[in-house]
Design an enzyme around this catalytic site. Sequence first.
Site, PDB file in Angstrom:
ATOM      1  N   GLU A 147     -15.941 -25.042 -24.830  1.00 38.29           N
ATOM      2  CA  GLU A 147     -15.109 -23.965 -24.282  1.00 38.29           C
ATOM      3  C   GLU A 147     -15.888 -22.666 -24.067  1.00 38.29           C
ATOM      4  OE1 GLU A 147     -10.686 -24.295 -25.200  1.00 38.29           O
ATOM      5  OE2 GLU A 147     -11.628 -24.392 -27.167  1.00 38.29           O
ATOM      6  N   HIS A 197     -12.949 -16.874 -30.259  1.00 33.44           N
ATOM      7  CA  HIS A 197     -11.910 -17.845 -29.902  1.00 33.44           C
ATOM      8  C   HIS A 197     -11.559 -18.615 -31.154  1.00 33.44           C
ATOM      9  CE1 HIS A 197      -9.542 -21.008 -28.300  1.00 33.44           C
ATOM     10  NE2 HIS A 197     -10.457 -21.933 -28.500  1.00 33.44           N
ATOM     11  N   HIS A 234      -8.322 -20.898 -33.571  1.00 32.43           N
ATOM     12  CA  HIS A 234      -7.098 -21.698 -33.615  1.00 32.43           C
ATOM     13  C   HIS A 234      -6.327 -21.373 -34.896  1.00 32.43           C
ATOM     14  CE1 HIS A 234     -10.047 -24.717 -31.555  1.00 32.43           C
ATOM     15  NE2 HIS A 234      -9.560 -23.894 -30.649  1.00 32.43           N
ATOM     16  N   HIS A 260      -2.550 -23.757 -28.542  1.00 32.37           N
ATOM     17  CA  HIS A 260      -3.996 -23.899 -28.699  1.00 32.37           C
ATOM     18  C   HIS A 260      -4.564 -22.882 -29.678  1.00 32.37           C
ATOM     19  CE1 HIS A 260      -8.126 -24.152 -26.402  1.00 32.37           C
ATOM     20  NE2 HIS A 260      -8.278 -24.064 -27.706  1.00 32.37           N
TER      21      HIS A 260
HETATM   22 ZN   LIG Z   1     -10.142 -23.916 -28.570  1.00 32.95          ZN
END
Ligand SMILES: [Zn+2]
Length: 254
Positions: free
Chosen positions: A91, A110, A112, A181
């Site tokens: 990603e 980023h 989760h 996500h």
């Molecule tokens: Zn991710």
Amino acid sequence: MTDQIARIDVPVAREPAIAHAIRELVIGNRILAHQGVLDAFGHVSVRHPANPERYLMPCSRGPALVVADDIIEYALDGTPIDQRGRPQYSERAIHGAIYLARPDVNAVVHNHSPAVIPFGVTGTVLRPIFHLGSVMGPDIPIWDITDKFGDGTDLLVIRNDVGASLARTLGGGRVVLMRGHGSAVAGRRLKEAVFIAVYMQLNAQLQLASTQLGGATKFLSPAEVARASAILLEPLGQERAWQTWSHAAGFTDV
Ligand SMILES: [Zn+2]
């Protein structure tokens, strides 16, 4: 933790600013893992200190295990400059797209974080509920991959056009939730992005706890968000948090 420090030492041939950025990036990874914002997945990057058209990010490895030799230099389109056979995070487009869209952003997280996920899928809006949560900003957008790319995606931001869509929803803000996500956090500095990511997670936990108690939850007003975040986004507080969290993560010389 002498052994750990030795393992994140960078080659002396590196320019000091780059060596410093790499070392800080390793520590930032370890902090976010120790704080529970990242687990085996999720990643952190910083814009290259000498070239704004590039960024630095670890190879594909759990953030708690990242060392200096893992850091890869990338072009903003996600092309590795010095991959040397190391596996890559899929990603990368999240990072490059945000750096491309936001010249003021120099670090991206980023994650989760499980505490945050419910606010991307239920219609219950994540809002600053305590002063430290003000750093998220007053309005937190939700990016739903189905809006532009339809049903049946793998939810991952692998392509640059998907990353650009996410960056558009982030707009000029610091946080964007990703439905089903996780989220992306944008900071002017690495320490700022880490600070926001940690307190976004805590804000989500406190919001859930508060609303479960019943009654009318009183959130921060827009004026309070503006005043509180202006103070907290100064480097002084972020340095204090960084020192505390890095010490807790084992970096006793920070
Ligand atoms: Zn991710």
